[in-house]
Scaffold this active site. Structure first.
Site, PDB file in Angstrom:
ATOM      1  N   TYR A   1       0.838  -1.202   0.000  1.00  0.00           N
ATOM      2  CA  TYR A   1       0.000   0.000   0.000  1.00  0.00           C
ATOM      3  C   TYR A   1       0.875   1.256   0.000  1.00  0.00           C
ATOM      4  O   TYR A   1       0.621   2.219  -0.726  1.00  0.00           O
ATOM      5  CB  TYR A   1      -0.944  -0.022   1.214  1.00  0.00           C
TER       6      TYR A   1
ATOM      7  N   SER B   1      -3.238  13.708   7.214  1.00  0.00           N
ATOM      8  CA  SER B   1      -4.173  13.352   6.136  1.00  0.00           C
ATOM      9  C   SER B   1      -5.608  13.313   6.647  1.00  0.00           C
ATOM     10  O   SER B   1      -5.859  12.999   7.810  1.00  0.00           O
ATOM     11  CB  SER B   1      -3.788  11.969   5.598  1.00  0.00           C
TER      12      SER B   1
ATOM     13  N   GLN C   1      -4.562  18.156   5.695  1.00  0.00           N
ATOM     14  CA  GLN C   1      -4.916  17.900   4.289  1.00  0.00           C
ATOM     15  C   GLN C   1      -6.363  17.452   4.192  1.00  0.00           C
ATOM     16  O   GLN C   1      -6.823  16.602   4.948  1.00  0.00           O
ATOM     17  CB  GLN C   1      -3.997  16.813   3.715  1.00  0.00           C
TER      18      GLN C   1
ATOM     19  N   TYR D   1      -9.721  16.463   1.437  1.00  0.00           N
ATOM     20  CA  TYR D   1     -10.304  16.209   0.120  1.00  0.00           C
ATOM     21  C   TYR D   1     -11.670  16.868   0.087  1.00  0.00           C
ATOM     22  O   TYR D   1     -12.314  17.027   1.123  1.00  0.00           O
ATOM     23  CB  TYR D   1     -10.518  14.704  -0.094  1.00  0.00           C
TER      24      TYR D   1
ATOM     25  N   THR E   1      -6.241  18.707  -1.476  1.00  0.00           N
ATOM     26  CA  THR E   1      -5.783  17.807  -2.535  1.00  0.00           C
ATOM     27  C   THR E   1      -6.797  17.753  -3.668  1.00  0.00           C
ATOM     28  O   THR E   1      -7.981  17.497  -3.439  1.00  0.00           O
ATOM     29  CB  THR E   1      -5.543  16.395  -1.954  1.00  0.00           C
TER      30      THR E   1
ATOM     31  N   ARG F   1      -4.497   0.849  -8.428  1.00  0.00           N
ATOM     32  CA  ARG F   1      -3.208   0.424  -7.862  1.00  0.00           C
ATOM     33  C   ARG F   1      -3.212  -1.096  -7.834  1.00  0.00           C
ATOM     34  O   ARG F   1      -3.883  -1.706  -7.016  1.00  0.00           O
ATOM     35  CB  ARG F   1      -3.032   1.030  -6.477  1.00  0.00           C
TER      36      ARG F   1
ATOM     37  N   LYS G   1      -2.852  21.027  -3.562  1.00  0.00           N
ATOM     38  CA  LYS G   1      -1.914  19.913  -3.802  1.00  0.00           C
ATOM     39  C   LYS G   1      -2.394  19.049  -4.969  1.00  0.00           C
ATOM     40  O   LYS G   1      -3.531  18.568  -4.951  1.00  0.00           O
ATOM     41  CB  LYS G   1      -1.825  19.051  -2.540  1.00  0.00           C
TER      42      LYS G   1
ATOM     43  N   HIS H   1       0.747  12.829  -6.842  1.00  0.00           N
ATOM     44  CA  HIS H   1       0.301  11.948  -5.759  1.00  0.00           C
ATOM     45  C   HIS H   1       1.289  10.783  -5.576  1.00  0.00           C
ATOM     46  O   HIS H   1       0.897   9.650  -5.295  1.00  0.00           O
ATOM     47  CB  HIS H   1      -1.111  11.415  -6.057  1.00  0.00           C
TER      48      HIS H   1
ATOM     49  N   ARG I   1       0.641   7.665  -7.703  1.00  0.00           N
ATOM     50  CA  ARG I   1      -0.435   6.755  -7.267  1.00  0.00           C
ATOM     51  C   ARG I   1      -1.739   7.003  -8.007  1.00  0.00           C
ATOM     52  O   ARG I   1      -2.724   6.318  -7.779  1.00  0.00           O
ATOM     53  CB  ARG I   1      -0.681   6.931  -5.758  1.00  0.00           C
TER      54      ARG I   1
HETATM   55  C1  LIG Z   1       0.763   5.405   1.430  1.00  0.00           C
HETATM   56  C2  LIG Z   1       0.441   6.786   0.904  1.00  0.00           C
HETATM   57  C3  LIG Z   1      -0.725   7.404   1.294  1.00  0.00           C
HETATM   58  C4  LIG Z   1      -1.027   8.687   0.834  1.00  0.00           C
HETATM   59  N1  LIG Z   1      -2.141   9.320   1.284  1.00  0.00           N
HETATM   60  C5  LIG Z   1      -2.384  10.584   0.901  1.00  0.00           C
HETATM   61  C6  LIG Z   1      -3.488  11.295   1.444  1.00  0.00           C
HETATM   62  O1  LIG Z   1      -4.218  10.806   2.289  1.00  0.00           O
HETATM   63  N2  LIG Z   1      -3.715  12.550   0.979  1.00  0.00           N
HETATM   64  C7  LIG Z   1      -2.902  13.144   0.046  1.00  0.00           C
HETATM   65  O2  LIG Z   1      -3.144  14.277  -0.339  1.00  0.00           O
HETATM   66  N3  LIG Z   1      -1.841  12.500  -0.453  1.00  0.00           N
HETATM   67  C8  LIG Z   1      -1.555  11.242  -0.038  1.00  0.00           C
HETATM   68  N4  LIG Z   1      -0.452  10.602  -0.516  1.00  0.00           N
HETATM   69  C9  LIG Z   1       0.455  11.303  -1.455  1.00  0.00           C
HETATM   70  C10 LIG Z   1       1.557  12.040  -0.651  1.00  0.00           C
HETATM   71  O3  LIG Z   1       1.021  13.087   0.085  1.00  0.00           O
HETATM   72  C11 LIG Z   1       2.624  12.599  -1.584  1.00  0.00           C
HETATM   73  O4  LIG Z   1       2.030  13.354  -2.598  1.00  0.00           O
HETATM   74  C12 LIG Z   1       3.516  11.527  -2.205  1.00  0.00           C
HETATM   75  O5  LIG Z   1       3.735  10.466  -1.306  1.00  0.00           O
HETATM   76  C13 LIG Z   1       4.849  12.139  -2.603  1.00  0.00           C
HETATM   77  O6  LIG Z   1       5.657  11.197  -3.227  1.00  0.00           O
HETATM   78  P1  LIG Z   1       6.811  10.380  -2.454  1.00  0.00           P
HETATM   79  O7  LIG Z   1       6.125   9.281  -1.743  1.00  0.00           O
HETATM   80  O8  LIG Z   1       7.666   9.907  -3.564  1.00  0.00           O
HETATM   81  O9  LIG Z   1       7.520  11.325  -1.508  1.00  0.00           O
HETATM   82  C14 LIG Z   1      -0.143   9.341  -0.067  1.00  0.00           C
HETATM   83  C15 LIG Z   1       1.044   8.692  -0.441  1.00  0.00           C
HETATM   84  C16 LIG Z   1       1.341   7.428   0.035  1.00  0.00           C
HETATM   85  C17 LIG Z   1       2.638   6.792  -0.360  1.00  0.00           C
END
Ligand SMILES: Cc1cc2nc3c(=O)[nH]c(=O)nc-3n(C[C@H](O)[C@H](O)[C@H](O)COP(=O)(O)O)c2cc1C
Length: 410
Positions: free
Chosen positions: A29, A111, A132, A134, A160, A169, A260, A284, A287
């Site tokens: 995840y 988050s 953060q 949504y 976001t 995913r 974001k 993101h 993702r």
């Molecule tokens: C496991 C996971 C959960 C995430 N959950 C959120 C989230 O709840 N809200 C959000 O805006 N971004 C979320 N993100 C995106 C991160 O805020 C961020 O944009 C991203 O991890 C940056 O890339 P990096 O992992 O290479 O540093 C998530 C990323 C990961 C890896």
């Protein structure tokens, strides 16, 4: 060579420890991205292509890594990105991360879909944090969460905008955690994964309860586990949101507003027009839409378009203090890190994350010193070695941002 007993030094070392410690579905995840994970890989790879220009014999006896992020002092231009379900990675994981961020002197972003609630995080310390959010279909809930955030001292809202629909995913699909409540049965069948990770089982699954989404518990009283909360949240994502909704948000949020998930100069300008104080260039963490550009390759063009009308942050692929310096050289005012903090907290909780943040700061210090700059305001495209860098797209973008040096590829 076995790495079991080596002292972790880099985010990749913490990643390997996290892999051993977490049940498979949780590690995937965090670690995974959308589809083929091409953008996820590109985020990291593109940073490595950017060569720094070593400059020696300058007085770098005093190097100051600190920066102002949205007007507030930080020990370095880094914030912890929102990571959903961080509290499943270590016991009350977001609270541990907040303490580590406080110790490091950088902002922590909570988050919407965290395990710890706004109130639990605010109780950790009086240091401010970012929240953060949504856009949910139920705007009354959005309003109420903003009020709750404000009342516990949040003054920076990270909104976001790249989750109108959810990227597929594949790892989550394979592990049975994508697709709402149906996942529950499949999670149960993953019991083997739980029992083969006893440290996590005791620390998080047993001692780390409750496992609901702390911020949403009041709105989804019947949800009992992350899978049920996730199903509710997914049903609440509002695909009809436009910039007009950001203007609505601007009207009700009194603090700083950071958008974001923009990945083009055009969208960044629309965010600024809608009232954003900052934008985060982000895909993101690879993702969402696989196949899009890396965040760092887009950053210079966004920075050039926005100028000083808003703060420019980027995230995606930042894995060291060197990357922090590279991002600043390409026009960012600061960066966020997602997976690095998630790996560290999973590998060794607050202590591991504190150590990793110290490493980031040391690396930033070394990079600045050996590029001949003593404060972050002096970091610009001149500290990059364009002739030795690739890929071409990034360098072209950098040259758009205005590089006074003669060796720019054009
Ligand atoms: C496991 C996971 C959960 C995430 N959950 C959120 C989230 O709840 N809200 C959000 O805006 N971004 C979320 N993100 C995106 C991160 O805020 C961020 O944009 C991203 O991890 C940056 O890339 P990096 O992992 O290479 O540093 C998530 C990323 C990961 C890896």
């Amino acid at each position: 060579m076995p790495t079991m007993d080596l002292v972790p030094a880099s985010p990749d070392d913490y990643r390997r420890r996290a892999e051993r410690r977490l049940p498979r579905f949780l590690f995937d995840y965090v670690d995974g991205g959308a589809y083929d994970e091409a953008t996820l890989a590109r985020n990291v790879a593109d940073f490595r292509q950017i060569a720094l220009r070593q400059t020696v014999m300058r007085d770098v006896s005093r190097v100051d890594t600190s920066a102002k992020l949205l007007g507030l002092h930080a020990s370095m231009p880094v914030a912890l990105a929102p990571v959903g379900m961080g509290g499943m990675l270590a016991r009350r994981g977001e609270a541990q991360a907040k303490r580590a961020a406080d110790a490091a002197g950088v902002p922590f972003t909570l988050s919407t879909v965290s395990i710890c609630s706004l109130e639990e995080i605010a109780a950790v310390s009086s240091a401010p944090f970012w929240f953060q959010l949504y856009m949910l279909r139920d705007r009354a809930i959005v309003r109420e969460m903003l009020e709750r955030a404000w009342s516990v001292g949040v003054r920076t809202l990270v909104f976001t905008v790249d989750l109108a629909v959810i990227g597929a995913r594949y790892r989550d699909v394979r592990n049975g955690i994508a697709g709402g409540t149906n996942a529950l049965g499949r999670l149960r069948s993953g019991l083997l994964s739980y029992v083969s990770h006893p440290a996590w089982l005791v620390d998080v699954a047993i001692k780390g309860k409750p496992h609901g989404f702390g911020n949403l518990a009041a709105y989804v009283p019947n949800a009992k586990n992350p899978a049920e909360f996730r199903a509710w949240v997914e049903s609440q994502f509002d695909a009809s949101v436009t910039w007009a909704d950001i203007e609505w948000l601007r009207g009700i949020w009194r603090g700083a507003l950071v958008i974001k998930g923009v990945l083009s100069p055009e969208d960044a300008l629309l965010a600024v027009k809608a009232g954003a104080d900052g934008v985060i260039v982000s895909n993101h963490g690879g993702r969402q839409l696989d196949g899009v550009a890396s965040s760092i390759s887009v950053t210079p063009r966004v920075a050039q378009a926005v100028g000083d009308r808003a703060a420019i942050f980027m995230d995606g692929g930042v894995r060291s203090g060197l990357d922090v310096v590279r991002a600043l050289a390409l026009g960012a005012n600061g960066v966020l890190i997602g997976r690095p903090w998630a790996y560290a907290i999973a590998a060794g909780g607050e202590a591991a994350l504190k150590k990793m943040m110290q490493t980031f700061q040391k690396e930033q210090h070394v990079a600045m010193a050996l590029c001949g700059v003593d404060c972050v305001d002096k970091i610009d495209a001149a500290i990059l070695d364009h002739a030795s860098s690739g890929p071409y797209a990034i360098m072209r973008a950098a040259s758009c941002a205005g590089d006074p040096r003669p060796n720019v590829i054009e």
